[in-house]
Write a protein that holds these residues in place. Sequence first.
Motif, PDB file in Angstrom:
ATOM      1  N   ASP A   1       0.837  -1.216   0.000  1.00 16.46           N
ATOM      2  CA  ASP A   1       0.000   0.000   0.000  1.00 16.46           C
ATOM      3  C   ASP A   1       0.863   1.254   0.000  1.00 16.46           C
ATOM      4  O   ASP A   1       0.396   2.333  -0.353  1.00 16.46           O
ATOM      5  N   ILE A   2       2.111   1.105   0.475  1.00 11.37           N
ATOM      6  CA  ILE A   2       2.942   2.288   0.721  1.00 11.37           C
ATOM      7  C   ILE A   2       3.998   2.515  -0.363  1.00 11.37           C
ATOM      8  O   ILE A   2       4.252   3.644  -0.766  1.00 11.37           O
ATOM      9  N   TRP A   3       4.588   1.429  -0.862  1.00  9.43           N
ATOM     10  CA  TRP A   3       5.722   1.592  -1.771  1.00  9.43           C
ATOM     11  C   TRP A   3       5.413   2.488  -2.963  1.00  9.43           C
ATOM     12  O   TRP A   3       6.252   3.277  -3.394  1.00  9.43           O
ATOM     13  N   SER A   4       4.208   2.420  -3.492  1.00 11.51           N
ATOM     14  CA  SER A   4       3.902   3.203  -4.703  1.00 11.51           C
ATOM     15  C   SER A   4       3.851   4.703  -4.417  1.00 11.51           C
ATOM     16  O   SER A   4       3.805   5.510  -5.340  1.00 11.51           O
ATOM     17  N   SER A   5       3.847   5.082  -3.135  1.00 17.17           N
ATOM     18  CA  SER A   5       3.863   6.510  -2.783  1.00 17.17           C
ATOM     19  C   SER A   5       5.268   7.006  -2.470  1.00 17.17           C
ATOM     20  O   SER A   5       5.469   8.199  -2.237  1.00 17.17           O
ATOM     21  N   VAL A   6       6.240   6.084  -2.418  1.00 16.32           N
ATOM     22  CA  VAL A   6       7.615   6.479  -2.076  1.00 16.32           C
ATOM     23  C   VAL A   6       8.356   6.835  -3.359  1.00 16.32           C
ATOM     24  O   VAL A   6       8.452   6.026  -4.282  1.00 16.32           O
ATOM     25  N   GLU A   7       8.867   8.075  -3.389  1.00 16.86           N
ATOM     26  CA  GLU A   7       9.600   8.508  -4.579  1.00 16.86           C
ATOM     27  C   GLU A   7      11.040   8.044  -4.528  1.00 16.86           C
ATOM     28  O   GLU A   7      11.573   7.519  -5.486  1.00 16.86           O
ATOM     29  N   SER A   8      11.678   8.260  -3.366  1.00 14.39           N
ATOM     30  CA  SER A   8      13.100   7.929  -3.265  1.00 14.39           C
ATOM     31  C   SER A   8      13.502   7.673  -1.826  1.00 14.39           C
ATOM     32  O   SER A   8      12.781   8.023  -0.882  1.00 14.39           O
ATOM     33  N   VAL A   9      14.675   7.060  -1.714  1.00 14.92           N
ATOM     34  CA  VAL A   9      15.221   6.724  -0.393  1.00 14.92           C
ATOM     35  C   VAL A   9      16.599   7.388  -0.283  1.00 14.92           C
ATOM     36  O   VAL A   9      17.376   7.378  -1.248  1.00 14.92           O
ATOM     37  N   TYR A  10      16.880   7.983   0.860  1.00 17.06           N
ATOM     38  CA  TYR A  10      18.169   8.635   1.123  1.00 17.06           C
ATOM     39  C   TYR A  10      18.847   7.964   2.319  1.00 17.06           C
ATOM     40  O   TYR A  10      18.165   7.508   3.240  1.00 17.06           O
ATOM     41  N   LEU A  11      20.146   7.955   2.318  1.00 20.52           N
ATOM     42  CA  LEU A  11      20.901   7.586   3.517  1.00 20.52           C
ATOM     43  C   LEU A  11      20.840   8.802   4.440  1.00 20.52           C
ATOM     44  O   LEU A  11      20.825   9.935   3.959  1.00 20.52           O
ATOM     45  N   ALA A  12      20.830   8.569   5.739  1.00 21.45           N
ATOM     46  CA  ALA A  12      20.632   9.711   6.650  1.00 21.45           C
ATOM     47  C   ALA A  12      21.411   9.540   7.946  1.00 21.45           C
ATOM     48  O   ALA A  12      21.475   8.440   8.502  1.00 21.45           O
ATOM     49  N   LEU A  13      21.982  10.652   8.394  1.00 21.62           N
ATOM     50  CA  LEU A  13      22.499  10.708   9.766  1.00 21.62           C
ATOM     51  C   LEU A  13      21.530  11.574  10.552  1.00 21.62           C
ATOM     52  O   LEU A  13      21.160  12.660  10.094  1.00 21.62           O
ATOM     53  N   GLU A  14      21.084  11.085  11.701  1.00 23.18           N
ATOM     54  CA  GLU A  14      20.233  11.913  12.551  1.00 23.18           C
ATOM     55  C   GLU A  14      21.013  12.319  13.789  1.00 23.18           C
ATOM     56  O   GLU A  14      21.647  11.476  14.435  1.00 23.18           O
ATOM     57  N   VAL A  15      20.966  13.623  14.088  1.00 21.14           N
ATOM     58  CA  VAL A  15      21.516  14.122  15.353  1.00 21.14           C
ATOM     59  C   VAL A  15      20.334  14.213  16.314  1.00 21.14           C
ATOM     60  O   VAL A  15      19.332  14.866  16.000  1.00 21.14           O
ATOM     61  N   ILE A  16      20.429  13.521  17.443  1.00 19.85           N
ATOM     62  CA  ILE A  16      19.390  13.646  18.463  1.00 19.85           C
ATOM     63  C   ILE A  16      19.994  14.310  19.701  1.00 19.85           C
ATOM     64  O   ILE A  16      21.201  14.222  19.932  1.00 19.85           O
ATOM     65  N   ASP A  17      19.132  14.994  20.447  1.00 17.57           N
ATOM     66  CA  ASP A  17      19.598  15.683  21.656  1.00 17.57           C
ATOM     67  C   ASP A  17      18.418  15.812  22.609  1.00 17.57           C
ATOM     68  O   ASP A  17      17.514  16.600  22.358  1.00 17.57           O
ATOM     69  N   SER A  18      18.419  15.035  23.654  1.00 15.48           N
ATOM     70  CA  SER A  18      17.315  15.139  24.607  1.00 15.48           C
ATOM     71  C   SER A  18      17.427  16.444  25.381  1.00 15.48           C
ATOM     72  O   SER A  18      18.515  16.850  25.785  1.00 15.48           O
ATOM     73  N   ARG A  19      16.290  17.079  25.575  1.00 15.84           N
ATOM     74  CA  ARG A  19      16.282  18.314  26.362  1.00 15.84           C
ATOM     75  C   ARG A  19      16.159  18.001  27.857  1.00 15.84           C
ATOM     76  O   ARG A  19      16.033  18.890  28.700  1.00 15.84           O
ATOM     77  N   TYR A  20      16.212  16.711  28.214  1.00 10.82           N
ATOM     78  CA  TYR A  20      16.116  16.299  29.620  1.00 10.82           C
ATOM     79  C   TYR A  20      17.500  15.984  30.199  1.00 10.82           C
ATOM     80  O   TYR A  20      18.378  15.478  29.485  1.00 10.82           O
ATOM     81  N   GLN A  21      17.621  16.218  31.491  1.00 10.64           N
ATOM     82  CA  GLN A  21      18.877  15.941  32.195  1.00 10.64           C
ATOM     83  C   GLN A  21      19.272  14.475  32.002  1.00 10.64           C
ATOM     84  O   GLN A  21      18.419  13.590  32.082  1.00 10.64           O
ATOM     85  N   ASN A  22      20.541  14.251  31.761  1.00  8.64           N
ATOM     86  CA  ASN A  22      21.119  12.898  31.651  1.00  8.64           C
ATOM     87  C   ASN A  22      20.506  12.038  30.547  1.00  8.64           C
ATOM     88  O   ASN A  22      20.584  10.819  30.604  1.00  8.64           O
ATOM     89  N   PHE A  23      19.853  12.681  29.561  1.00  2.00           N
ATOM     90  CA  PHE A  23      19.234  11.924  28.459  1.00  2.00           C
ATOM     91  C   PHE A  23      18.282  10.880  29.041  1.00  2.00           C
ATOM     92  O   PHE A  23      18.141   9.772  28.531  1.00  2.00           O
ATOM     93  N   SER A  24      17.613  11.237  30.121  1.00  2.00           N
ATOM     94  CA  SER A  24      16.777  10.255  30.835  1.00  2.00           C
ATOM     95  C   SER A  24      15.315  10.665  30.751  1.00  2.00           C
ATOM     96  O   SER A  24      14.966  11.817  31.034  1.00  2.00           O
ATOM     97  N   PHE A  25      14.459   9.722  30.336  1.00  2.00           N
ATOM     98  CA  PHE A  25      13.047  10.056  30.147  1.00  2.00           C
ATOM     99  C   PHE A  25      12.194   8.798  30.152  1.00  2.00           C
ATOM    100  O   PHE A  25      12.694   7.687  30.011  1.00  2.00           O
ATOM    101  N   THR A  26      10.878   9.013  30.288  1.00  2.00           N
ATOM    102  CA  THR A  26       9.902   7.931  30.077  1.00  2.00           C
ATOM    103  C   THR A  26       9.271   8.182  28.701  1.00  2.00           C
ATOM    104  O   THR A  26       9.558   9.197  28.053  1.00  2.00           O
ATOM    105  N   LEU A  27       8.397   7.280  28.288  1.00  2.00           N
ATOM    106  CA  LEU A  27       7.788   7.417  26.962  1.00  2.00           C
ATOM    107  C   LEU A  27       7.081   8.773  26.761  1.00  2.00           C
ATOM    108  O   LEU A  27       7.380   9.471  25.783  1.00  2.00           O
ATOM    109  N   PRO A  28       6.170   9.185  27.668  1.00  2.63           N
ATOM    110  CA  PRO A  28       5.523  10.489  27.433  1.00  2.63           C
ATOM    111  C   PRO A  28       6.528  11.647  27.406  1.00  2.63           C
ATOM    112  O   PRO A  28       6.381  12.587  26.610  1.00  2.63           O
TER     113      PRO A  28
END
Length: 256
Positions: free
Chosen positions: A121-148
């Motif tokens: 259902d999905i592939w026909s809507s995908v135009e292209s695929v890219y390689l990606a690096l993601e930079v993540i940065d938690s805004r919480y102390q010690n990169f510590s959190f629960t799901l919410p």
Amino acid sequence: MSLFTYAERIANAQATKEPIEKITITNPTLTVDQAYEIQKISMEQTLTAENHFIGWKMGLTSVAKQQQVGVDSPIYGRLTSSMNLRRNEIIASDYIHPRVEAEVAFVFNKAVSGANLTPLDIWSSVESVYLALEVIDSRYQNFSFTLPDVIADNASSTKIWLSAQAFSPYALDWSAVNVVLKQNGEEKLYGNGAAVLGHPIHSVIELLTLLAKEGRGILPGQLVLTGGITDAIAVQAGDVIEADYGQLGKLTLFVK
Ligand code: 0L1
Ligand code: MG
């Protein structure tokens, strides 16, 4: 405290680079729905003519990351144009405790929506695929959190670096892609596309299922970052991060 106040606190932590206590310390009953509302409020407040909405990212897509947070479902975050790096370089001091992970990203040229779709259902809507690096940065102390907490913090979204080359969605089996993540020439982490819910397309199925609850879907032109193939690596000034995708190529990020 209102959801608006939490949204403001997270935005302020990002702006000042002063990490905050996770929300669930003072509000242990914060729900997933409320957390997505905080994310929506805080991200909509950043939108301007220069910073527009460009798509979605999936997080907690690997079993290892889900176990870390004690959940069995992935989450989504919102991507805006200012997250899209113009050069393969970040300044470490612009962030609290940045980490980098290797992913693949899909760009859509047709709208697609609905819960529990199949890959077909999905592939026909995908135009292209890219390689990606993601930079993540938690805004919480010690990169510590629960799901919410992490949902409210826009799934730790920070920056994205995409390959110059766009691949056909049909070029290969994206679950078979192997990635080596190197830090200053040293091989640090290994990953395989199957780490992303068995196949990165399953991450899109999960995203669409989550968005369907809100009557949303993916629109033409939007980008979806499908989730970490490797785990995330903590970076600091002076680092050179390289993701080696074998025959597909390499992505390099300089940390200044
Ligand atoms: O992109 C990600 O998988 C991050 C999701 C949130 C969890 C984390 O910050 O590690
Ligand atoms: Mg990620």
